[in-house]
Structures are given as C-alpha cells and as structure tokens.
Design a protein around this motif. Structure first.
Motif, PDB file in Angstrom:
ATOM      1  N   PRO A 150       0.895  -1.125   0.024  1.00  0.00           N
ATOM      2  CA  PRO A 150      -0.194  -0.103  -0.230  1.00  0.00           C
ATOM      3  C   PRO A 150       0.785   1.263  -0.012  1.00  0.00           C
ATOM      4  CG  PRO A 150      -0.809  -1.621   1.691  1.00  0.00           C
ATOM      5  CD  PRO A 150       0.605  -2.020   1.292  1.00  0.00           C
ATOM      6  N   GLN A 151       0.463   2.357  -0.654  1.00  0.00           N
ATOM      7  CA  GLN A 151       0.963   3.513  -0.844  1.00  0.00           C
ATOM      8  C   GLN A 151      -0.055   4.560   0.003  1.00  0.00           C
ATOM      9  OE1 GLN A 151       1.482   4.012  -5.039  1.00  0.00           O
ATOM     10  NE2 GLN A 151       3.300   2.877  -5.051  1.00  0.00           N
ATOM     11  N   LEU A 152       0.699   5.317   0.735  1.00  0.00           N
ATOM     12  CA  LEU A 152       0.267   6.248   1.582  1.00  0.00           C
ATOM     13  C   LEU A 152       0.263   7.698   1.015  1.00  0.00           C
ATOM     14  CD1 LEU A 152      -1.346   7.243   4.408  1.00  0.00           C
ATOM     15  CD2 LEU A 152       0.777   7.482   5.319  1.00  0.00           C
ATOM     16  N   ASP A 153      -1.026   8.423   0.624  1.00  0.00           N
ATOM     17  CA  ASP A 153      -0.882   9.753   0.201  1.00  0.00           C
ATOM     18  C   ASP A 153      -1.056  10.635   1.494  1.00  0.00           C
ATOM     19  OD1 ASP A 153      -2.238  11.567  -2.446  1.00  0.00           O
ATOM     20  OD2 ASP A 153      -2.327  12.535  -0.424  1.00  0.00           O
ATOM     21  N   LEU A 154      -0.017  11.460   1.402  1.00  0.00           N
ATOM     22  CA  LEU A 154       0.371  12.468   2.721  1.00  0.00           C
ATOM     23  C   LEU A 154      -0.413  13.565   2.777  1.00  0.00           C
ATOM     24  CD1 LEU A 154       4.114  12.269   2.849  1.00  0.00           C
ATOM     25  CD2 LEU A 154       2.705  10.807   4.138  1.00  0.00           C
ATOM     26  N   GLN A 155      -1.075  13.919   1.792  1.00  0.00           N
ATOM     27  CA  GLN A 155      -2.134  15.073   1.848  1.00  0.00           C
ATOM     28  C   GLN A 155      -3.671  14.461   2.552  1.00  0.00           C
ATOM     29  OE1 GLN A 155      -2.307  18.276  -0.072  1.00  0.00           O
ATOM     30  NE2 GLN A 155      -0.149  18.383   0.672  1.00  0.00           N
ATOM     31  N   GLN A 156      -4.186  13.321   1.794  1.00  0.00           N
ATOM     32  CA  GLN A 156      -5.281  12.688   2.100  1.00  0.00           C
ATOM     33  C   GLN A 156      -5.092  12.053   3.401  1.00  0.00           C
ATOM     34  OE1 GLN A 156      -7.318  11.013  -1.303  1.00  0.00           O
ATOM     35  NE2 GLN A 156      -6.209  12.439  -2.755  1.00  0.00           N
ATOM     36  N   GLY A 157      -3.918  11.338   3.738  1.00  0.00           N
ATOM     37  CA  GLY A 157      -4.113  10.546   4.487  1.00  0.00           C
ATOM     38  C   GLY A 157      -4.750   9.199   4.475  1.00  0.00           C
ATOM     39  N   SER A 158      -4.831   8.585   3.045  1.00  0.00           N
ATOM     40  CA  SER A 158      -5.517   7.511   2.745  1.00  0.00           C
ATOM     41  C   SER A 158      -4.578   6.710   1.762  1.00  0.00           C
ATOM     42  CB  SER A 158      -6.566   7.784   2.262  1.00  0.00           C
ATOM     43  OG  SER A 158      -6.662   8.627   1.069  1.00  0.00           O
ATOM     44  N   VAL A 159      -4.970   5.322   1.638  1.00  0.00           N
ATOM     45  CA  VAL A 159      -4.313   4.559   0.609  1.00  0.00           C
ATOM     46  C   VAL A 159      -4.933   5.020  -0.589  1.00  0.00           C
ATOM     47  CG1 VAL A 159      -4.070   2.258   0.084  1.00  0.00           C
ATOM     48  CG2 VAL A 159      -4.508   2.747   2.201  1.00  0.00           C
ATOM     49  N   THR A 160      -4.045   5.414  -1.379  1.00  0.00           N
ATOM     50  CA  THR A 160      -4.584   5.796  -2.866  1.00  0.00           C
ATOM     51  C   THR A 160      -3.952   4.663  -4.118  1.00  0.00           C
ATOM     52  OG1 THR A 160      -2.428   7.292  -3.206  1.00  0.00           O
ATOM     53  CG2 THR A 160      -4.626   8.133  -2.629  1.00  0.00           C
ATOM     54  N   GLY A 161      -3.135   3.851  -3.559  1.00  0.00           N
ATOM     55  CA  GLY A 161      -2.536   2.939  -4.410  1.00  0.00           C
ATOM     56  C   GLY A 161      -1.510   1.981  -3.987  1.00  0.00           C
ATOM     57  N   ALA A 162      -1.173   1.168  -4.631  1.00  0.00           N
ATOM     58  CA  ALA A 162      -0.301  -0.021  -4.251  1.00  0.00           C
ATOM     59  C   ALA A 162       0.725  -0.500  -5.169  1.00  0.00           C
ATOM     60  CB  ALA A 162      -1.334  -1.210  -3.734  1.00  0.00           C
ATOM     61  N   GLU A 163       1.791  -1.039  -4.939  1.00  0.00           N
ATOM     62  CA  GLU A 163       2.796  -1.454  -5.642  1.00  0.00           C
ATOM     63  C   GLU A 163       2.631  -2.992  -5.989  1.00  0.00           C
ATOM     64  OE1 GLU A 163       6.826  -0.550  -5.384  1.00  0.00           O
ATOM     65  OE2 GLU A 163       7.239  -1.695  -7.334  1.00  0.00           O
ATOM     66  N   ALA A 164       2.489  -3.588  -7.211  1.00  0.00           N
ATOM     67  CA  ALA A 164       2.556  -4.970  -6.991  1.00  0.00           C
ATOM     68  C   ALA A 164       3.740  -5.678  -7.294  1.00  0.00           C
ATOM     69  CB  ALA A 164       1.602  -5.613  -8.575  1.00  0.00           C
ATOM     70  N   LEU A 165       4.111  -6.458  -6.446  1.00  0.00           N
ATOM     71  CA  LEU A 165       5.597  -7.153  -6.308  1.00  0.00           C
ATOM     72  C   LEU A 165       5.270  -8.648  -6.576  1.00  0.00           C
ATOM     73  CD1 LEU A 165       6.559  -4.898  -3.338  1.00  0.00           C
ATOM     74  CD2 LEU A 165       7.857  -4.902  -5.761  1.00  0.00           C
ATOM     75  N   LEU A 166       6.067  -9.152  -7.368  1.00  0.00           N
ATOM     76  CA  LEU A 166       6.083 -10.846  -7.349  1.00  0.00           C
ATOM     77  C   LEU A 166       6.677 -11.594  -6.451  1.00  0.00           C
ATOM     78  CD1 LEU A 166       5.299 -12.653  -9.847  1.00  0.00           C
ATOM     79  CD2 LEU A 166       7.383 -12.556 -10.897  1.00  0.00           C
ATOM     80  N   ARG A 167       5.861 -12.357  -6.076  1.00  0.00           N
ATOM     81  CA  ARG A 167       6.685 -13.513  -5.010  1.00  0.00           C
ATOM     82  C   ARG A 167       6.673 -14.891  -5.651  1.00  0.00           C
ATOM     83  NH1 ARG A 167       8.240  -9.516  -3.534  1.00  0.00           N
ATOM     84  NH2 ARG A 167       7.677  -8.398  -1.615  1.00  0.00           N
ATOM     85  N   TRP A 168       7.845 -15.642  -5.507  1.00  0.00           N
ATOM     86  CA  TRP A 168       7.829 -16.948  -5.798  1.00  0.00           C
ATOM     87  C   TRP A 168       8.410 -17.910  -4.559  1.00  0.00           C
ATOM     88  CZ3 TRP A 168      12.494 -19.084  -9.242  1.00  0.00           C
ATOM     89  CH2 TRP A 168      12.305 -20.550  -9.367  1.00  0.00           C
ATOM     90  N   GLN A 169       7.403 -18.772  -4.455  1.00  0.00           N
ATOM     91  CA  GLN A 169       7.540 -19.605  -3.412  1.00  0.00           C
ATOM     92  C   GLN A 169       7.688 -21.193  -3.916  1.00  0.00           C
ATOM     93  OE1 GLN A 169       6.899 -18.928   0.162  1.00  0.00           O
ATOM     94  NE2 GLN A 169       7.633 -21.064   0.596  1.00  0.00           N
ATOM     95  N   HIS A 170       9.195 -21.641  -3.937  1.00  0.00           N
ATOM     96  CA  HIS A 170       9.364 -22.970  -4.536  1.00  0.00           C
ATOM     97  C   HIS A 170       9.194 -24.048  -3.597  1.00  0.00           C
ATOM     98  CE1 HIS A 170      12.170 -26.101  -5.936  1.00  0.00           C
ATOM     99  NE2 HIS A 170      11.635 -25.683  -7.251  1.00  0.00           N
ATOM    100  N   PRO A 171       8.569 -25.265  -4.062  1.00  0.00           N
ATOM    101  CA  PRO A 171       8.363 -26.332  -3.033  1.00  0.00           C
ATOM    102  C   PRO A 171       9.513 -26.618  -2.152  1.00  0.00           C
ATOM    103  CG  PRO A 171       7.905 -26.874  -5.313  1.00  0.00           C
ATOM    104  CD  PRO A 171       8.087 -25.462  -5.186  1.00  0.00           C
ATOM    105  N   GLU A 172      10.627 -26.726  -2.896  1.00  0.00           N
ATOM    106  CA  GLU A 172      11.896 -26.963  -2.177  1.00  0.00           C
ATOM    107  C   GLU A 172      12.795 -26.051  -1.517  1.00  0.00           C
ATOM    108  OE1 GLU A 172      14.884 -29.970  -4.242  1.00  0.00           O
ATOM    109  OE2 GLU A 172      13.042 -30.279  -5.257  1.00  0.00           O
ATOM    110  N   TRP A 173      12.956 -24.976  -2.343  1.00  0.00           N
ATOM    111  CA  TRP A 173      13.817 -23.794  -1.942  1.00  0.00           C
ATOM    112  C   TRP A 173      13.176 -22.656  -1.085  1.00  0.00           C
ATOM    113  CZ3 TRP A 173      14.981 -23.787  -7.824  1.00  0.00           C
ATOM    114  CH2 TRP A 173      15.566 -25.114  -8.209  1.00  0.00           C
TER     115      TRP A 173
END
Ligand code: C2E
Ligand code: MG
Ligand code: MG
Ligand code: MG
Length: 278
Positions: free
Chosen positions: A46-69
């Motif tokens: 989540p990204q916080l807008d400092l004027q409005q004090g609310s969540v205006t956006g988010a960055e999508a970040l890739l996650r990889w969970q390998h069964p072994e590693w």
C-alpha cells in the motif's frame, strides 16, 4: 604480487562462483514451470497519500515460493527471467492478475485504488508491448488510469527515442507512468522533461539516512522541488520510521511507501488493510 593475489583470489572464489551459476541455472529452469505450478503470486504494498492520509495506490510485487527452496527473492530471479526472456510471459501473467485485482477492488467499492507494476526493459523492447497492453486493459473493462507503469531510469534511457514514443501513447491512453528508484540511474533532464512521466519514486537509498545525512536531505529536497516544477508528483520508497515520514511531509513529498506504513501484503490482507484505513 598482484598477479599472485589474483590467482589465489580466483582459486579461492572459483567453487563459490560455480555454485552460484549452478543455482542460477536451477532457478532459471524451475522458473519455467513456476507459473503453471502456481508457485507465483503477487503481493501488494500500500502507498499512503500524505495530503489525504489515505491509501491511494499499491505496488504489485512478484513472489515466488518454490516447494523445495522456499521463498526466492525477486532481486535474484527477475534478472534471470530477464536474461532468458521468461519475463515476457511472466509480465503478461502479472498484467492479467493485476487487472483481475483491480476488478475485485472495484467490486468491493475501492474504485480509486491505482496499482503499479514494474516493467522490465525486455518487456518494453517487445514491438507489440503497447498494443497488447492496451488490448488486455480494454478487454478487462478496467480504466487505464488505474494502472501505473514503473520504469527505472536505466530502462527508460536505454532507447529514449522509442521509449518516449511508447510513453506518449500510453499516457494518451490514460496509463500513469512513474520512474522507479529515481536518483540511482542516469537520466537526462531533457528526456525527463519530454517524457510523459507523472511521478518520481525517490529511491530508498536516499531515504535511509534522511534524518541525519545532509547530502541525502539536499538530494531529496531537490528531487521534490524539481518534480513540482515539472508538474510531477513524488513518492518516497522504503520509508521505515515516523521521523523519515515527518521530514518528507514537511518538505512537500506527496506520498510514501515502506514498512512503516505496510509491508507488501497478499490479497486478503491487502483488502483488510485498505478497509481498515478507509
Ligand atoms: P522495487 O520496484 O524498487 O520494489 C521495492 C522493493 O523494496 C520491494 O522489494 C519491496 O518489498 C522493498 N521494500 C518496500 N518497502 C521497504 C522498506 O521499508 N524497507 C525495505 N528494506 N524494503 C522495502 P522486492 O519485493 O524484494 O522487489 C525487489 C525488486 O524486484 C523490485 O524493486 C523490482 O525491481 C523487482 N520486482 C519485483 N516484482 C517485480 C515484478 O513483478 N516485475 C518486475 N519486472 N520486477 C519486479
Ligand atoms: Mg518498483
Ligand atoms: Mg523502487
Ligand atoms: Mg528499489
């Protein structure tokens, strides 16, 4: 002496280097199946807008969970996916998941959240990147204005003429464009002026010591002022303390992203988070 050190160094490091490249090879091979095996997921920070004090956006970040590693860091596997071209297919998978996510947010009454995705040079170099992106977004029914594309300076400057045209088309179509890790790469001010860029993401390395380090303070102030005069907004990344946030707010930074506000969250937690902040 130097040669001797060099040789010793080489002999000393050789097994390590081999291990590293073996791991890279195994990771690259496993990554080919990660998508179909359901090992990939997106987290949203989540990204916080400092004027409005609310969540205006988010960055999508890739996650990889390998069964072994277990969890593999995107810092490790994204460069591999760029080297072998897998990032192109993974990139479209990400676009589709983000569009689904935006539709679900809309259904839950969050029609204004903007989601940012990271775009690699390899993706941007695809001749049909812009057309395919527009097609997918049109088919999803999500307004282009709810999607933000993050490019690093390095990516943007690789082929500035072509990138400039791509950004102009995307911007005219309503997409938002931001420059990621701003300040760490080499960008030409004259291109920055001509590029259709909405936002500068001030790199975490300038934020870490912003409360003590005189140079970092000066650099961050300069970036905020320059962005303002060019009609761009600013977001600071990697904000971990309230002192950093206060300083950024006082200097006129528009938004923040970082552990102080929230870590990257999977869908259920992300929705709960924005509900609680609404
Ligand atoms: P980035 O785009 O600059 O993403 C920000 C990184 O900083 C993320 O690391 C995020 O988890 C981390 N971060 C956010 N707030 C804080 C904080 O307060 N403190 C600290 N220490 N770290 C924080 P992550 O998720 O490991 O991603 C690393 C990089 O991998 C990203 O840097 C981006 O370049 C790349 N990446 C991640 N996901 C994608 C993707 O979907 N596509 C592409 N092409 N690249 C991606
Ligand atoms: Mg980013
Ligand atoms: Mg960044
Ligand atoms: Mg970064």
């Amino acid at each position: 002496r130097v040669k001797q050190d060099g040789r010793n160094g080489l002999r000393f490091y050789a097994p390590d280097m081999q291990k590293n490249s073996e791991r890279a090879l195994s990771l690259a091979t496993a990554l080919k199946n990660a998508m179909v095996n359901g090992e990939l997921a997106l987290a949203f920070q989540p990204q916080l807008d400092l004027q409005q004090g609310s969540v205006t956006g988010a960055e999508a970040l890739l996650r990889w969970q390998h069964p072994e590693w277990g969890f593999v860091s995107p810092g490790e596997f994204i460069p591999l996916a760029e080297q072998n071209g897998l990032i192109v297919n993974i990139g479209w998978w990400i676009v589709d998941r983000v569009l689904e996510q935006l539709n679900r947010l809309q259904q839950s009454g969050f029609e204004n959240i903007v989601i940012a995705i990271n775009v690699s040079a390899v993706q941007l170099a695809q001749p049909d990147f812009v057309a395919r992106l527009q097609q997918r977004v049109a088919a999803s029914g999500v307004p282009a204005s709810r999607l933000e594309l993050e490019l690093t300076e390095t990516v943007a400057m690789l082929n500035p003429e072509h990138t400039g045209e791509q950004l102009a088309t995307l911007s005219a179509a309503g997409f938002r464009i931001s420059i990621d890790d701003f300040g760490t790469g080499y960008s030409s001010m004259s291109y920055l002026k001509r590029f259709s860029v909405n936002k500068l993401k001030i790199d975490k390395s300038f934020i870490d010591d912003i409360t003590d380090n005189h140079e970092d303070k000066a650099i961050v102030n300069a970036i905020i002022q320059m962005a303002k005069s060019l009609g761009m907004s600013t977001i600071a990344e990697g904000v971990e303390t309230e002192a950093q946030l206060t300083r950024l707010r006082n200097k006129g930074c528009d938004a923040i992203q970082g552990y102080w506000f929230s870590r990257p969250l999977f869908e259920a937690d992300f929705h709960a988070f924005i509900k609680s902040r609404h």
